[in-house]
Design an enzyme around this catalytic site. Structure first.
Site, PDB file in Angstrom:
ATOM      1  N   THR A  32     -32.077 -18.573  13.820  1.00 43.17           N
ATOM      2  CA  THR A  32     -30.940 -17.736  14.198  1.00 43.17           C
ATOM      3  C   THR A  32     -31.319 -16.748  15.284  1.00 43.17           C
ATOM      4  OG1 THR A  32     -29.978 -17.993  11.997  1.00 43.17           O
ATOM      5  CG2 THR A  32     -29.143 -16.166  13.325  1.00 43.17           C
ATOM      6  N   CYS A  33     -32.507 -16.170  15.167  1.00 43.68           N
ATOM      7  CA  CYS A  33     -32.974 -15.196  16.160  1.00 43.68           C
ATOM      8  C   CYS A  33     -33.121 -15.844  17.532  1.00 43.68           C
ATOM      9  CB  CYS A  33     -34.315 -14.608  15.730  1.00 43.68           C
ATOM     10  SG  CYS A  33     -34.317 -13.887  14.080  1.00 43.68           S
ATOM     11  N   SER A  34     -33.736 -17.012  17.561  1.00 44.36           N
ATOM     12  CA  SER A  34     -34.062 -17.680  18.828  1.00 44.36           C
ATOM     13  C   SER A  34     -32.895 -18.407  19.473  1.00 44.36           C
ATOM     14  CB  SER A  34     -35.185 -18.695  18.609  1.00 44.36           C
ATOM     15  OG  SER A  34     -36.372 -18.035  18.259  1.00 44.36           O
TER      16      SER A  34
END
Length: 162
Positions: free
Chosen positions: A50-52
């Site tokens: 999700t972050c990337s």
């Protein structure tokens, strides 16, 4: 400790990063935010899906629009070491505006009251996902996620707060 909230003063702390010459540097949060309008957003971990794939790319893609609304700095922090944050930042060659800063021991994340215990998943202490709008060290918007959600801390959510 209660999570940072609207009206609170952003605590000071020291974060690490590699400069353009790949030299390890340390910077105080107040030196980046005092007298400025900044977005400080935190992610649970570098290279995580999700972050990337969503959180960071959203801020990179919307950086010019966000800055056009008077924002001076876009700062991404994560409980990772500066070597990991540097390698992660390099996976976004189009990035010109988001600073990737490391909170290796989660000291600053604890000061914000935004730590997340992911020990059961083998990840240790991490940061909750969040986005703060800060003006001259005062929190104007605090969009903090519950658990692993990604519903209130996106670049689009911060644009609404601006």
């Amino acid at each position: 400790m209660a999570p940072i909230a609207v009206g609170d003063v952003l605590p000071d702390g020291t974060l690490s990063y590699f400069d353009a010459e790949d030299k390890l540097q340390q910077v105080s949060v107040h030196s980046l935010a005092a007298g400025k309008k900044v977005i400080l957003f935190g992610v649970p971990g570098a290279f995580t899906p999700t972050c990337s794939l969503k959180h960071v790319p959203g801020f990179i893609e919307k950086a010019e629009e966000i800055k056009s609304k008077g924002v001076d700095e876009l700062i991404c922090i994560s409980v990772n070491d500066p070597f990991v944050m540097n390698a992660w930042a390099k996976t976004y060659p189009e990035n010109k505006d988001v600073k990737f800063l490391a909170d290796g021991s989660a000291t600053y994340t604890h000061a914000l009251g935004l730590e997340l215990d992911l020990g059961e998943k083998g990840l240790g202490t991490r940061s909750r996902r969040f986005a703060l709008l800060v003006e001259d060290l005062k929190v104007k918007a605090a969009n903090v996620e519950s658990g692993g959600e990604f519903t209130v801390s996106s670049a689009d959510d911060i644009l609404k707060a601006l």
